[in-house]
Design an enzyme around this catalytic site. Structure first.
Site, short mmCIF file in Angstrom:
data_model
loop_
_atom_site.label_atom_id
_atom_site.label_comp_id
_atom_site.label_asym_id
_atom_site.label_seq_id
_atom_site.Cartn_x
_atom_site.Cartn_y
_atom_site.Cartn_z
N ARG A 35 -19.63 -24.07 8.07
CA ARG A 35 -20.83 -24.69 7.48
C ARG A 35 -20.53 -26.07 6.89
O ARG A 35 -21.40 -26.94 6.89
CB ARG A 35 -21.40 -23.78 6.40
N LYS A 197 -32.61 -6.16 6.80
CA LYS A 197 -33.59 -6.59 5.80
C LYS A 197 -35.01 -6.52 6.34
O LYS A 197 -35.57 -7.52 6.81
CB LYS A 197 -33.27 -8.02 5.35
N GLY A 350 -26.30 -14.98 10.98
CA GLY A 350 -24.84 -14.91 10.98
C GLY A 350 -24.31 -13.72 11.74
O GLY A 350 -23.32 -13.83 12.47
N GLY A 373 -32.63 -16.50 8.93
CA GLY A 373 -33.98 -16.37 8.40
C GLY A 373 -34.81 -17.60 8.72
O GLY A 373 -35.99 -17.50 9.07
P1 AMP Z 1 -29.75 -8.82 8.55
O1 AMP Z 1 -29.07 -9.76 7.61
O2 AMP Z 1 -31.06 -8.31 8.08
O3 AMP Z 1 -29.81 -9.37 9.96
O4 AMP Z 1 -28.83 -7.52 8.59
C1 AMP Z 1 -27.53 -7.51 9.10
C2 AMP Z 1 -26.85 -6.24 8.67
O5 AMP Z 1 -27.60 -5.13 9.14
C3 AMP Z 1 -25.45 -6.05 9.23
O6 AMP Z 1 -24.54 -6.15 8.18
C4 AMP Z 1 -25.48 -4.66 9.83
O7 AMP Z 1 -24.34 -3.90 9.50
C5 AMP Z 1 -26.71 -4.05 9.21
N1 AMP Z 1 -27.31 -2.98 10.02
C6 AMP Z 1 -27.72 -3.06 11.29
N2 AMP Z 1 -28.17 -1.88 11.73
C7 AMP Z 1 -28.07 -1.02 10.69
C8 AMP Z 1 -28.40 0.35 10.51
N3 AMP Z 1 -28.93 1.08 11.51
N4 AMP Z 1 -28.16 0.91 9.29
C9 AMP Z 1 -27.64 0.17 8.30
N5 AMP Z 1 -27.32 -1.14 8.40
C10 AMP Z 1 -27.53 -1.72 9.59
#
Ligand code: AMP
Length: 393
Positions: A35, A197, A350, A373
């Site tokens: 970054r 999220k 990321g 995001g």
């Molecule tokens: P985000 O920042 O919302 O894109 O989320 C990314 C994170 O989602 C990563 O650290 C993944 O380990 C987590 N993740 C993806 N699928 C799952 C799941 N089924 N259960 C829990 N965490 C998850």
């Protein structure tokens, strides 16, 4: 919108907002300086043209007060190794000491401020805080694409108090690529959405329904959709307060007759642990003691078939807990499938980017966005608060 190259910056004081939110280890060593390097074209341009550059960033999630663990000092030290000029570090963000350092700053010198998020005014977009940041500044340059979807003081506040505002090279490049995908997407257009999220992602899905006929859902977000429909999802991650919105999105997708796909099968385990026993679940309910941690093999095949037909692909968020190998197959297979198409492919976030790097297919992706995001919101809403703030003046 003005761009940094349009500004005559010689001798001018520039407030350069960057995204130096780098990962640090426990000893505050920088684990990855991508970054910092990403903003060097803008910083070097300003320094080569004789600007006095005040650089500011957020770093981590401090509790809106000074905390040495979240200091930007290690970033100043790393930056000093990447550019020939001396990098001065301010022990604060606003106030007397910062003002006197700003006054003393010479042409082609850099002053890196402390972490913007040490002050509640940053996230709260407090205008008097923005005014203090803008004090004695001639021009504002935003090169922090990753936070352009945030209405924070250093993103949308400062431009109101300076003579001119402009986009840096990184922001300009992101907007150039992403706007192509908005203005004239070749169809079929496929969105792949995953991650954890839900509350960040569900609000933008509604807008995506108008842009595409294909949304492939994976990751934890799928289980809020399932739970909202009354399926037993065991201990899978669910955001209860998003369920109503999830149901109304499913209804809208259905009435449009689109491909709004949720996983057909799931990889589940009792814990997010490399040693946990892996189960393939093909039917609901998912057993009460298990949580779904990846998409299953049938889902992978189904999603791959749709990806093959795509001419434009936008992907945000992993299909599972890809950080652990045994829950990473869905994400890796999606990365390979996206790389194998001739489609224009854009990946943001990321984690999805890390997956693509892990599989070694990043060369085959048309654009890897520095903001997860931000890129998702830009594709959905066709604008971002941080970009609007640059055009208002
Ligand atoms: P985000 O920042 O919302 O894109 O989320 C990314 C994170 O989602 C990563 O650290 C993944 O380990 C987590 N993740 C993806 N699928 C799952 C799941 N089924 N259960 C829990 N965490 C998850």
């Amino acid at each position: 919108m003005l761009y940094v190259k349009d500004l005559d910056v010689q001798g001018k004081k520039i407030f350069l907002r960057v995204d130096f939110n780098v990962p640090l280890d426990k000893e505050q060593n920088i684990k990855d300086d991508t970054r910092i390097k990403a903003t060097l074209p803008t910083l070097n341009h300003l320094l080569e043209h004789g600007a006095k550059v005040i650089v500011a960033s957020h770093l981590g999630r401090p509790k809106e007060e000074f905390n040495p663990e979240f200091s930007t000092r290690p970033v100043a030290e790393r930056l000093a190794k990447l550019i020939p000029q001396k990098v001065l570090h301010a022990p604060d963000v606003v106030g007397h000491e910062v003002e006197s350092k700003k006054t003393q700053l010479k042409e082609s010198q850099v002053l890196l401020l402390e972490n913007l998020r040490f002050y509640p005014g940053e996230k709260g977009n407090n205008l008097s805080f923005a005014q203090q940041l803008a004090h004695d500044i001639d021009y504002y340059v935003n090169d922090a694409f990753g936070v352009c979807h945030r209405s924070h003081a250093s993103i949308v506040g400062i431009p109101q108090y300076v003579q001119k505002s402009a986009a840096g090279f990184l922001v300009a490049k992101e907007v150039e690529y992403l706007s192509k995908a908005i203005l004239s997407p070749k169809k079929p257009y496929v969105f792949i959405l995953g991650g954890a999220k839900v509350s960040d992602k569900i609000p933008v899905i509604e807008r995506l329904l108008h842009k595409t006929d294909n949304i492939l859902i994976g990751g934890a977000i799928a289980y809020t959709f399932f739970s909202a429909q009354g399926f037993g999802v065991g201990r899978s991650l669910v955001e209860e307060d998003q369920k109503d919105l999830a149901l109304s999105l499913l209804d809208k997708a259905k009435s449009k007759g689109m491909n709004f796909l949720l996983p057909q099968d799931h990889i589940a385990a009792a814990a997010i642990d490399p040693g946990a026993k892996k189960h393939i679940i093909q039917e609901f309910p998912i057993p009460k003691d298990l949580m779904a941690l990846d998409i299953g093999p049938q889902t992978i095949e189904k999603y791959k078939d749709i990806i093959k037909t795509a001419k434009t692909i936008f992907w945000n968020g992993p299909m599972g807990v890809f950080e652990i190998d045994q829950f990473g197959k869905g994400t890796e297979e999606m990365a390979k499938a996206v790389a194998n198409t001739e489609a224009i492919s854009i990946i943001g976030g990321g984690d999805s980017v890390a997956a693509v790097l892990k599989v070694g297919v990043s060369e085959k992706i048309s654009h890897i966005s520095t903001g997860g995001g931000a890129s998702l919101e830009y594709i959905a809403k066709e604008t971002l608060p941080g970009l609007e703030a640059l055009t208002e003046k």
